[in-house]
Scaffold this active site. Sequence first.
Site, PDB file in Angstrom:
ATOM      1  N   CYS A 136      -8.786 -14.859  35.528  1.00  0.00           N
ATOM      2  CA  CYS A 136      -8.253 -15.733  34.499  1.00  0.00           C
ATOM      3  C   CYS A 136      -8.478 -17.162  34.971  1.00  0.00           C
ATOM      4  O   CYS A 136      -8.722 -17.394  36.151  1.00  0.00           O
ATOM      5  CB  CYS A 136      -6.758 -15.508  34.352  1.00  0.00           C
ATOM      6  SG  CYS A 136      -6.344 -13.794  34.010  1.00  0.00           S
ATOM      7  N   ARG A 178     -13.934 -18.007  32.999  1.00  0.00           N
ATOM      8  CA  ARG A 178     -13.228 -17.056  33.872  1.00  0.00           C
ATOM      9  C   ARG A 178     -12.512 -15.965  33.089  1.00  0.00           C
ATOM     10  O   ARG A 178     -12.014 -15.006  33.669  1.00  0.00           O
ATOM     11  CB  ARG A 178     -12.191 -17.813  34.722  1.00  0.00           C
ATOM     12  CG  ARG A 178     -12.791 -18.888  35.586  1.00  0.00           C
ATOM     13  CD  ARG A 178     -11.710 -19.565  36.379  1.00  0.00           C
ATOM     14  NE  ARG A 178     -11.192 -18.672  37.391  1.00  0.00           N
ATOM     15  CZ  ARG A 178     -11.643 -18.604  38.630  1.00  0.00           C
ATOM     16  NH1 ARG A 178     -12.619 -19.379  39.017  1.00  0.00           N
ATOM     17  NH2 ARG A 178     -11.113 -17.776  39.483  1.00  0.00           N
ATOM     18  N   TRP A 210      -8.401 -12.920  30.998  1.00  0.00           N
ATOM     19  CA  TRP A 210      -9.328 -11.790  30.966  1.00  0.00           C
ATOM     20  C   TRP A 210      -8.469 -10.608  31.350  1.00  0.00           C
ATOM     21  O   TRP A 210      -8.058 -10.479  32.494  1.00  0.00           O
ATOM     22  CB  TRP A 210     -10.452 -12.023  31.972  1.00  0.00           C
ATOM     23  CG  TRP A 210     -11.564 -11.037  31.909  1.00  0.00           C
ATOM     24  CD1 TRP A 210     -12.642 -11.075  31.070  1.00  0.00           C
ATOM     25  CD2 TRP A 210     -11.754  -9.884  32.746  1.00  0.00           C
ATOM     26  NE1 TRP A 210     -13.470 -10.016  31.322  1.00  0.00           N
ATOM     27  CE2 TRP A 210     -12.957  -9.262  32.336  1.00  0.00           C
ATOM     28  CE3 TRP A 210     -11.038  -9.309  33.782  1.00  0.00           C
ATOM     29  CZ2 TRP A 210     -13.439  -8.109  32.943  1.00  0.00           C
ATOM     30  CZ3 TRP A 210     -11.519  -8.154  34.383  1.00  0.00           C
ATOM     31  CH2 TRP A 210     -12.715  -7.569  33.952  1.00  0.00           C
ATOM     32  N   ASN A 260      -3.245 -15.347  37.891  1.00  0.00           N
ATOM     33  CA  ASN A 260      -4.539 -14.682  37.980  1.00  0.00           C
ATOM     34  C   ASN A 260      -4.416 -13.678  39.115  1.00  0.00           C
ATOM     35  O   ASN A 260      -4.017 -14.053  40.212  1.00  0.00           O
ATOM     36  CB  ASN A 260      -5.630 -15.718  38.288  1.00  0.00           C
ATOM     37  CG  ASN A 260      -6.956 -15.078  38.606  1.00  0.00           C
ATOM     38  OD1 ASN A 260      -7.253 -13.977  38.157  1.00  0.00           O
ATOM     39  ND2 ASN A 260      -7.768 -15.766  39.400  1.00  0.00           N
ATOM     40  N   GLY A 261      -4.749 -12.416  38.849  1.00  0.00           N
ATOM     41  CA  GLY A 261      -4.658 -11.412  39.914  1.00  0.00           C
ATOM     42  C   GLY A 261      -3.977 -10.161  39.404  1.00  0.00           C
ATOM     43  O   GLY A 261      -3.852  -9.951  38.194  1.00  0.00           O
ATOM     44  N   GLU A 300     -32.600  -6.815  38.649  1.00  0.00           N
ATOM     45  CA  GLU A 300     -32.013  -8.043  38.116  1.00  0.00           C
ATOM     46  C   GLU A 300     -32.357  -8.224  36.634  1.00  0.00           C
ATOM     47  O   GLU A 300     -31.504  -8.614  35.833  1.00  0.00           O
ATOM     48  CB  GLU A 300     -32.487  -9.239  38.969  1.00  0.00           C
ATOM     49  CG  GLU A 300     -32.034 -10.601  38.520  1.00  0.00           C
ATOM     50  CD  GLU A 300     -30.508 -10.780  38.445  1.00  0.00           C
ATOM     51  OE1 GLU A 300     -29.769  -9.904  38.911  1.00  0.00           O
ATOM     52  OE2 GLU A 300     -30.079 -11.788  37.868  1.00  0.00           O
ATOM     53  N   LYS A 345     -29.460  -8.425  33.783  1.00  0.00           N
ATOM     54  CA  LYS A 345     -29.342  -9.590  32.902  1.00  0.00           C
ATOM     55  C   LYS A 345     -29.386  -9.167  31.438  1.00  0.00           C
ATOM     56  O   LYS A 345     -28.605  -9.624  30.616  1.00  0.00           O
ATOM     57  CB  LYS A 345     -30.496 -10.536  33.226  1.00  0.00           C
ATOM     58  CG  LYS A 345     -30.241 -11.985  33.253  1.00  0.00           C
ATOM     59  CD  LYS A 345     -29.556 -12.593  34.428  1.00  0.00           C
ATOM     60  CE  LYS A 345     -28.348 -11.923  34.962  1.00  0.00           C
ATOM     61  NZ  LYS A 345     -27.984 -12.384  36.279  1.00  0.00           N
ATOM     62  N   GLU A 366     -26.090  -7.316  30.338  1.00  0.00           N
ATOM     63  CA  GLU A 366     -24.859  -8.089  30.186  1.00  0.00           C
ATOM     64  C   GLU A 366     -24.936  -9.100  29.058  1.00  0.00           C
ATOM     65  O   GLU A 366     -23.921  -9.412  28.444  1.00  0.00           O
ATOM     66  CB  GLU A 366     -24.436  -8.751  31.496  1.00  0.00           C
ATOM     67  CG  GLU A 366     -25.331  -9.842  31.981  1.00  0.00           C
ATOM     68  CD  GLU A 366     -24.807 -10.489  33.261  1.00  0.00           C
ATOM     69  OE1 GLU A 366     -23.606 -10.655  33.406  1.00  0.00           O
ATOM     70  OE2 GLU A 366     -25.639 -10.823  34.115  1.00  0.00           O
ATOM     71  N   HIS A 404     -39.753  10.660  38.850  1.00  0.00           N
ATOM     72  CA  HIS A 404     -38.717  11.570  39.328  1.00  0.00           C
ATOM     73  C   HIS A 404     -37.598  11.750  38.312  1.00  0.00           C
ATOM     74  O   HIS A 404     -36.490  12.134  38.685  1.00  0.00           O
ATOM     75  CB  HIS A 404     -38.165  11.072  40.665  1.00  0.00           C
ATOM     76  CG  HIS A 404     -39.220  10.996  41.729  1.00  0.00           C
ATOM     77  ND1 HIS A 404     -39.833  12.117  42.228  1.00  0.00           N
ATOM     78  CD2 HIS A 404     -39.806   9.935  42.326  1.00  0.00           C
ATOM     79  CE1 HIS A 404     -40.739  11.740  43.132  1.00  0.00           C
ATOM     80  NE2 HIS A 404     -40.747  10.412  43.194  1.00  0.00           N
ATOM     81  N   LYS A 432     -16.742 -14.538  34.740  1.00  0.00           N
ATOM     82  CA  LYS A 432     -17.658 -15.100  35.733  1.00  0.00           C
ATOM     83  C   LYS A 432     -17.259 -14.733  37.152  1.00  0.00           C
ATOM     84  O   LYS A 432     -18.080 -14.392  37.976  1.00  0.00           O
ATOM     85  CB  LYS A 432     -17.674 -16.613  35.560  1.00  0.00           C
ATOM     86  CG  LYS A 432     -18.546 -17.350  36.536  1.00  0.00           C
ATOM     87  CD  LYS A 432     -19.959 -17.369  36.063  1.00  0.00           C
ATOM     88  CE  LYS A 432     -20.924 -17.961  37.051  1.00  0.00           C
ATOM     89  NZ  LYS A 432     -22.241 -17.309  36.927  1.00  0.00           N
TER      90      LYS A 432
HETATM   91  C1  F6R Z   1     -24.586 -11.060  36.796  1.00  0.00           C
HETATM   92  C2  F6R Z   1     -23.419 -11.643  37.407  1.00  0.00           C
HETATM   93  C3  F6R Z   1     -22.569 -10.798  38.279  1.00  0.00           C
HETATM   94  C4  F6R Z   1     -22.303 -11.539  39.597  1.00  0.00           C
HETATM   95  C5  F6R Z   1     -21.319 -10.743  40.458  1.00  0.00           C
HETATM   96  C6  F6R Z   1     -21.085 -11.393  41.797  1.00  0.00           C
HETATM   97  O1  F6R Z   1     -25.259 -11.994  36.023  1.00  0.00           O
HETATM   98  O2  F6R Z   1     -23.137 -12.790  37.222  1.00  0.00           O
HETATM   99  O3  F6R Z   1     -23.166  -9.571  38.524  1.00  0.00           O
HETATM  100  O4  F6R Z   1     -23.518 -11.723  40.252  1.00  0.00           O
HETATM  101  O5  F6R Z   1     -20.100 -10.607  39.780  1.00  0.00           O
HETATM  102  O6  F6R Z   1     -20.562 -12.670  41.655  1.00  0.00           O
HETATM  103  P1  F6R Z   1     -20.594 -13.706  42.848  1.00  0.00           P
HETATM  104  O7  F6R Z   1     -22.000 -14.020  43.138  1.00  0.00           O
HETATM  105  O8  F6R Z   1     -19.812 -14.880  42.361  1.00  0.00           O
HETATM  106  O9  F6R Z   1     -19.925 -13.019  44.007  1.00  0.00           O
END
Ligand code: F6R
Length: 588
Positions: free
Chosen positions: A2, A27, A74, A100-101, A465, A469, A472, A488, A583
């Site tokens: 949050c 967040r 969140w 937050n938590g 990756e 991307k 998400e 496989h 995020k």
């Molecule tokens: C994907 C993404 C997440 C973060 C993951 C780790 O686009 O943003 O998969 O990479 O939550 O976050 P950090 O790097 O902040 O530890």
Amino acid sequence: MCGIIGCVAEEPVAGILLEGLKRVEYRGYDSAGMATISDGRLGVRKGVGRVSEIEGKQRLSTMSGSTGMAHTRWATHGGVTDENAHPHTSCRELVAVIHNGIIENYLPLKRALKARGHKFRSETDTEVISHLLEAEYKRVRDPLQATRAAVKKLKGQYAIAAMFQDRPDVMTGARKDAPLIVGVGNNVNFLASDVLAFIGRTDRTIFLDNLEVVEITKDAVKIVGPDGRRVRREPTQVAWELSDVSKSDYAHFTLKEINEQPRTVVSASVQDPERVERFARALKRAKSLYITASGTSYHAGLLMKFRLNKEAKVRADVVVAGELKEHTEFMGKGSVVVALSQSGETADVLEAVKEAKRHGAKVCSIVNAAGSTLARESDVVLLLNCGPEVGVAATKSFTAQVVVANLVVDAVLGKKRPNGFDELSDAVAEALKCERQVKDLVNEYRDRPDFYFVARGYESPVALEGALKLKELSYIHAEGMPASELKHGTLALIEKGTPVVVINPSGPSHAESLSNAEELKARGADLIGVSDEKDEVYRHFVRVPAVQPKFMPIVEAIPLQLLAYHFAVARKNNPDYPRNLAKSVTVK
Ligand code: F6R
């Protein structure tokens, strides 16, 4: 996860809080709310929706008072409802709390509080804190002491800010395993989950340590450690600027951040050589070496491992952070754990680091957020220097991680300070020119239910990756894998028109990847080649410039990021705020 912002000022705070709340909205964006104290009364307005919706519906900007707090949620505990939105108040609305938590022992606490007559209005664990705090405040009549006493009863993770109706001059905060920082201004002080919340007002920050409790007034900050002793800590100046957190002329932060990469690959390369050397020395001397991270950062970790093993002949295991605790049999004194994280606050990463330290391992980290928990708990830290990343999807932080990881590997290899970053910057700018082509691909494939990404060797993590991307941002099912793995099992899913992105730079695995591409084509796949070398097997071809092999993942990531972004836009998703995600994943 949050976003928290609290503020004690000389002037009305509603506008300041709204401005900050919008900046920490990445967040969490299920619901939002604000509380202020005005004329001796604590007022709360909150509800389900994005900050802009709640702002309009609840007219947040009209809330008066020069002490206030705001929250963007969140949901982790209790559904997304108006009642569950923060702030939460105590029975008699004497105390308001944002959090937050996760409070792990909220049930026994709630039962005990209910037995003492407390009435609960929400399903959240957070509400327990407000009732606890009210009870303690009635007892000790001191906000800071009441907060200390209340948080001592909590198990789990928390960053909280609290206000007390009869003390409009004061706000308290506390943290354990979740971020909370203090912003120090002129006649205004802040509590927030990150610097972005107040960067428009001050860049002077005090990073709180775990288990510290803080009290702010408009012109004073008092921090108390877990032993109850006063902690004196000077503010540090953060390098981020307000301009870093505006969208400029871009439609979304994500697009802005993708386009910043010609600059951020260079800024990431500007590191203190002595510190890079220290990092590299730790890796060389490690009795056992682990790389750990989550999500996109994990993919950067996989790239780092590849070069460490193959070129530097340093053995390293890569383990996703949430699983590291299951892989500690060979970890001990003399081990080194390299942690990669944009936010430096990812709960899984922090937990992994805690576990590593418990085993006596040294922690070296590559992190974007200076002052984050990970940065402060590491023995050696290299910062990504790519500025704040607001879009939920990691873009520029990934390419910056690849740059920094490469600097470390080069130092392990004993290479003098590497160069070539201006060329890399030009190549990234060149790669960005594929946007028109990417939009055409999106038009053609926007309704396909599945996407596949394949690559070989060093590029394999780029396939992972690309798929992450796309999932998400577009909500399209996507899988990434080494091209060799297709036969496989996954090949069974390929049918006429299935789009498959083949990341295949010229180099040692080029020919083998082409064979896999032929196999896919024979089963009807529509191949999209991403490479510096064209081949007629591809139905579509996105050329990326040739750079040093160690940097190829950087230029290859660019069209994949743009693809995910434009799919999101075409499918009317908000690419900055993908559903169900936040995020900074500060819960386990
Ligand atoms: C994907 C993404 C997440 C973060 C993951 C780790 O686009 O943003 O998969 O990479 O939550 O976050 P950090 O790097 O902040 O530890």
